[in-house]
Design a protein around this motif. Structure first.
Motif, PDB file in Angstrom:
ATOM      1  N   PRO A  74      48.739  38.801  45.708  1.00 47.09           N
ATOM      2  CA  PRO A  74      47.952  37.955  44.816  1.00 47.09           C
ATOM      3  C   PRO A  74      48.193  36.475  45.119  1.00 47.09           C
ATOM      4  CG  PRO A  74      49.162  39.612  43.567  1.00 47.09           C
ATOM      5  CD  PRO A  74      49.670  39.651  44.974  1.00 47.09           C
TER       6      PRO A  74
ATOM      7  N   HIS B   3      46.552  35.647  40.370  1.00 49.43           N
ATOM      8  CA  HIS B   3      47.563  35.560  39.311  1.00 49.43           C
ATOM      9  C   HIS B   3      46.953  35.014  38.020  1.00 49.43           C
ATOM     10  CE1 HIS B   3      51.072  36.901  41.413  1.00 49.43           C
ATOM     11  NE2 HIS B   3      50.911  36.017  42.391  1.00 49.43           N
TER      12      HIS B   3
ATOM     13  N   ILE C 119      44.942  37.773  36.380  1.00 45.65           N
ATOM     14  CA  ILE C 119      45.869  38.730  35.759  1.00 45.65           C
ATOM     15  C   ILE C 119      46.428  38.139  34.465  1.00 45.65           C
ATOM     16  CG2 ILE C 119      48.098  39.897  36.035  1.00 45.65           C
ATOM     17  CD1 ILE C 119      47.352  40.151  39.063  1.00 45.65           C
TER      18      ILE C 119
ATOM     19  N   THR D 295      43.728  38.328  31.871  1.00 43.69           N
ATOM     20  CA  THR D 295      43.612  39.716  31.417  1.00 43.69           C
ATOM     21  C   THR D 295      44.745  40.049  30.449  1.00 43.69           C
ATOM     22  OG1 THR D 295      42.571  40.309  33.515  1.00 43.69           O
ATOM     23  CG2 THR D 295      43.469  42.114  32.197  1.00 43.69           C
ATOM     24  N   THR D 296      45.933  39.581  30.765  1.00 42.94           N
ATOM     25  CA  THR D 296      47.078  39.777  29.862  1.00 42.94           C
ATOM     26  C   THR D 296      46.789  39.155  28.506  1.00 42.94           C
ATOM     27  OG1 THR D 296      48.592  39.761  31.742  1.00 42.94           O
ATOM     28  CG2 THR D 296      49.543  39.309  29.583  1.00 42.94           C
TER      29      THR D 296
ATOM     30  N   SER E 250      50.866  31.559  34.477  1.00 42.93           N
ATOM     31  CA  SER E 250      50.783  32.768  35.305  1.00 42.93           C
ATOM     32  C   SER E 250      51.062  32.494  36.779  1.00 42.93           C
ATOM     33  CB  SER E 250      49.425  33.454  35.126  1.00 42.93           C
ATOM     34  OG  SER E 250      48.379  32.599  35.500  1.00 42.93           O
TER      35      SER E 250
ATOM     36  N   SER F 132      53.627  38.642  34.103  1.00 46.74           N
ATOM     37  CA  SER F 132      52.481  39.228  34.810  1.00 46.74           C
ATOM     38  C   SER F 132      52.493  38.832  36.286  1.00 46.74           C
ATOM     39  CB  SER F 132      51.167  38.814  34.148  1.00 46.74           C
ATOM     40  OG  SER F 132      50.840  37.463  34.411  1.00 46.74           O
ATOM     41  N   HIS F 133      52.937  37.627  36.578  1.00 46.89           N
ATOM     42  CA  HIS F 133      53.031  37.171  37.973  1.00 46.89           C
ATOM     43  C   HIS F 133      54.077  37.993  38.726  1.00 46.89           C
ATOM     44  CE1 HIS F 133      52.970  33.962  41.148  1.00 46.89           C
ATOM     45  NE2 HIS F 133      54.088  34.603  41.453  1.00 46.89           N
TER      46      HIS F 133
ATOM     47  N   ALA G 141      52.900  41.549  39.209  1.00 51.46           N
ATOM     48  CA  ALA G 141      51.832  41.625  40.214  1.00 51.46           C
ATOM     49  C   ALA G 141      52.414  41.546  41.621  1.00 51.46           C
ATOM     50  CB  ALA G 141      50.816  40.503  39.992  1.00 51.46           C
TER      51      ALA G 141
ATOM     52  N   ASP H 121      41.749  38.115  46.665  1.00 49.19           N
ATOM     53  CA  ASP H 121      41.949  38.451  45.258  1.00 49.19           C
ATOM     54  C   ASP H 121      40.747  39.152  44.628  1.00 49.19           C
ATOM     55  OD1 ASP H 121      44.511  37.449  45.250  1.00 49.19           O
ATOM     56  OD2 ASP H 121      43.935  35.496  44.432  1.00 49.19           O
TER      57      ASP H 121
ATOM     58  N   ILE I  47      41.629  42.361  42.932  1.00 54.43           N
ATOM     59  CA  ILE I  47      42.376  42.125  41.696  1.00 54.43           C
ATOM     60  C   ILE I  47      41.425  41.688  40.587  1.00 54.43           C
ATOM     61  CG2 ILE I  47      44.095  40.618  40.595  1.00 54.43           C
ATOM     62  CD1 ILE I  47      45.601  40.687  43.301  1.00 54.43           C
TER      63      ILE I  47
ATOM     64  N   CYS J 111      40.777  43.654  37.158  1.00 59.76           N
ATOM     65  CA  CYS J 111      41.027  43.031  35.852  1.00 59.76           C
ATOM     66  C   CYS J 111      39.791  43.100  34.960  1.00 59.76           C
ATOM     67  CB  CYS J 111      41.488  41.584  36.032  1.00 59.76           C
ATOM     68  SG  CYS J 111      43.180  41.459  36.635  1.00 59.76           S
TER      69      CYS J 111
END
Length: 194
Positions: free
Chosen positions: A2, A7, A10, A13-14, A38, A100-101, A104, A144, A147, A151
């Motif tokens: 990522p 990132h 993500i 999304t978190t 992130s 999350s980073h 990932a 990405d 990803i 997401c």
């Protein structure tokens, strides 16, 4: 692997999944805060470039750990709380953005992270200079796409509810665990080896 956009997506999304807010994407200040938090663990790349001329010198070390996510999440939540012009995020949300980073990188890359630092320490190998980092950020973000699509899929699943009371996101998580659980456990075992 990522990159910053991956990132950030993500992290968004978190926020969408774990935040009490209906919309996880409202306003530019919260968006900027999520983008920053992130991607915060990759500050080690900048430190490596500044102090050693090599972004990989400190990469995937302490900033890619559970304890960093905890401490940086706490500090970020306090800073966001003190400055009235910044968006307010709880410690839990700041912790999750940073974590999350790390997760990932743990799941989507082959090189290990120092998840349980200081008990396990892993450093990236090789050399990466500033021009390579800039090239990655500006011209390699197409990587990405998978990803981002994933997401979006997770967010759509999260928004739907099954009649049985189990959310689609929970069903997806169970399916994900079945398929990639063995891979995750294998990496976790590698991390636990000292």
């Amino acid at each position: 692997m990522p990159l910053p956009i991956g990132h950030a997506v993500i992290g968004l999304t978190t926020r969408r999944i774990f935040s009490a807010e209906e919309s996880g994407f409202a306003g530019w200040k919260p968006l900027l805060a999520v983008l920053f938090l992130s991607n915060l663990p990759d500050v080690d790349v900048l430190l490596g470039i500044v102090f050693q001329g090599n972004g990989n010198v400190f990469h995937r070390g302490p900033t890619h750990s559970l304890i960093f996510a905890f401490i940086a999440g706490f500090l970020a939540s306090r800073i966001l709380e003190w400055w009235s012009r910044l968006p307010k995020f709880s410690f839990r949300m700041c912790f999750l953005f940073i974590l999350s980073h790390v997760l990932a990188d743990l799941v989507f890359t082959v090189s290990p992270v120092s998840f349980f630092w200081p008990f396990t320490v892993n450093w990236s190998s090789g050399t990466i200079e500033l021009k390579h980092v800039v090239n990655l950020i500006l011209f390699e973000n197409y990587r990405d796409v998978e990803i981002i699509i994933g997401c979006v899929f997770v967010i759509l699943l999260h928004r739907t509810r099954a009649k049985s009371g189990v959310s689609a996101c929970e069903r997806f998580a169970a399916m994900f665990w079945e398929e990639t659980g063995a891979r995750f456990l294998k990496r976790l075992k590698l991390l636990l080896r000292v």
